[in-house]
Design an enzyme around this catalytic site. Sequence first.
Site, PDB file in Angstrom:
ATOM      1  N   ASP A  98     -15.088 -21.830 -12.875  1.00  0.00           N
ATOM      2  CA  ASP A  98     -15.285 -21.296 -11.538  1.00  0.00           C
ATOM      3  C   ASP A  98     -14.639 -19.915 -11.419  1.00  0.00           C
ATOM      4  O   ASP A  98     -13.513 -19.698 -11.872  1.00  0.00           O
ATOM      5  CB  ASP A  98     -14.665 -22.267 -10.523  1.00  0.00           C
ATOM      6  CG  ASP A  98     -14.835 -21.814  -9.093  1.00  0.00           C
ATOM      7  OD1 ASP A  98     -15.977 -21.821  -8.612  1.00  0.00           O
ATOM      8  OD2 ASP A  98     -13.817 -21.451  -8.469  1.00  0.00           O
TER       9      ASP A  98
ATOM     10  N   GLU B  67     -18.775 -18.620 -14.587  1.00  0.00           N
ATOM     11  CA  GLU B  67     -19.326 -18.076 -13.349  1.00  0.00           C
ATOM     12  C   GLU B  67     -18.796 -16.634 -13.289  1.00  0.00           C
ATOM     13  O   GLU B  67     -17.644 -16.425 -12.920  1.00  0.00           O
ATOM     14  CB  GLU B  67     -18.866 -18.878 -12.133  1.00  0.00           C
ATOM     15  CG  GLU B  67     -19.478 -18.369 -10.839  1.00  0.00           C
ATOM     16  CD  GLU B  67     -18.951 -19.100  -9.606  1.00  0.00           C
ATOM     17  OE1 GLU B  67     -19.724 -19.290  -8.655  1.00  0.00           O
ATOM     18  OE2 GLU B  67     -17.759 -19.470  -9.586  1.00  0.00           O
TER      19      GLU B  67
END
Length: 519
Positions: free
Chosen positions: A337, A375
């Site tokens: 993330d 990401e």
Amino acid sequence: MNYWELRFGRPFPYGQTWINETTANFALYSKTATEVTLHFFGRGDLVTPLFSVTFDPQRNRTERVWHCAVPAVDFQNADFYGYQLNGPVQPGNRFDTQKLLLDPWSTAIYFGPNYSRSAASQPGNTFGRAPLAVLHKDVHEHFDWNGDKRPHHSSDLVIYELHVRGFTRSPSSDVADHRKGTYGGVIDKIPYLKELGVTAVELMPIHQYDPQEGNYWGYMTLNFFAPHQEYSEDPEKCCHVEEFQQMVKALHEADIEVLIDVVYNHTSEGGATGPNYCYRGIDNSAYYLLTPDMLNYRDDSGTGNVLRTANPYSRKLVMDSLRYWVQEMHVDGFRFDLASIFSRDDDGSINLKDPPIVSEITNDPILSSVRLIGEPWDVTSYQLGQAFPGIGWHQWNGKFRDDIRRFVKSDNDTVPALMRRLYGSDDLFPPRLPDSYHPYQSVNFVTAHDGFCLYDLVAYNEKHNLANGNNNTDGTDANYSWNCGWEGDDGVPADVMRLRRKQIKNFVTLLMLANGTPM
């Protein structure tokens, strides 16, 4: 093993481990602490310790690591443990002797009936109200992985992102009530995943997060080693580690890879007014990026703090966690993330040449053998494609998402962008020297947990999030959606519903035909 270790413990590894079959070792990193006490608690009384160990700075400390050896017979009646620390009052430190602190390396966590995020966020004692580490009371505690084979797919890789709780909570899931929202519930849905043609599941965060923080999706991590307790069939029994392992083994038996979404960019302790659970009370300036005056937290994650992965001790936390999930929990890869946070130096500036944490993960002999998916952005930095420092990593392709959505809703001049995405996004992942990227590194997706879901894309021209109390300010306004001529769900004409179904098929067809890895 020597007499000194048996008497006073050893500095490595961190957390609770075993020196021999009868003696446990506890090791905790804190650069600036001056006092450390280890408390042991029984299940019946989480306020008053059964017994405590006060660390001697001369004997129970090696450089920056505090450690002690405790015979197993001494804690046979205990179930949990926590730390109490003190240190100098100076900028960068957040010591508070009234706070009971969680071991960052604990692999299972227990929340008592009086657990309170509010108490941890305010002045005052948190004994009885703090999360506690679950004691490992037997050196032979090991899951039976006999027969487990790790699947690895190539051209047939199809990733399915799912939330362990949300995936099976609906009555339509046909999962038994006691299994809904649990690791076991995912096992029950394996035939459904196989029917869809899924070959890898990407689990939204299963690291232990704060159950009182309010982030349903799990993106406010409390601990990077423990699986989330509330996804267990009986959280009070503290069997969530084994239940997670059973789920992984069952998915492997079905030839499905297990990837987990990990949030190593911030923690649930939040900003300056957040709770003192763990990291900030142990070594605030080692774990977090602070402003130059050392008084406030940088917030490049948009959540109140940023993990300081440029620091070798904070980086060790991440690396040990990743290796633990591969070696002990048998996961097959990670989706990172806000991975652009990894490229930030101690002053918060961007380092694209060779961020230490990215280099260590990429070249680690254990982690280099599993899937690494980034990401490639954070709140202020967008590093998609060649800009991302993790050469060889897969990346979530946000350009694919946006260009496909705009084409399907019939925006003007979108055909050239569509063709580029279908051919493998060679503008982002060029198959040319010196680096030679590959189309499969592009994780193509139309929808994910962020923004509109697939049905929303064909049912709404704009978001309607008033129900959650954020005055419709949460989430992006750039969803590139089209309602097919009718906003929302009420009284939808039959011809509009038929068009919506066609649009959904268009999305899925383009996703599955595009060169790259579909999610």
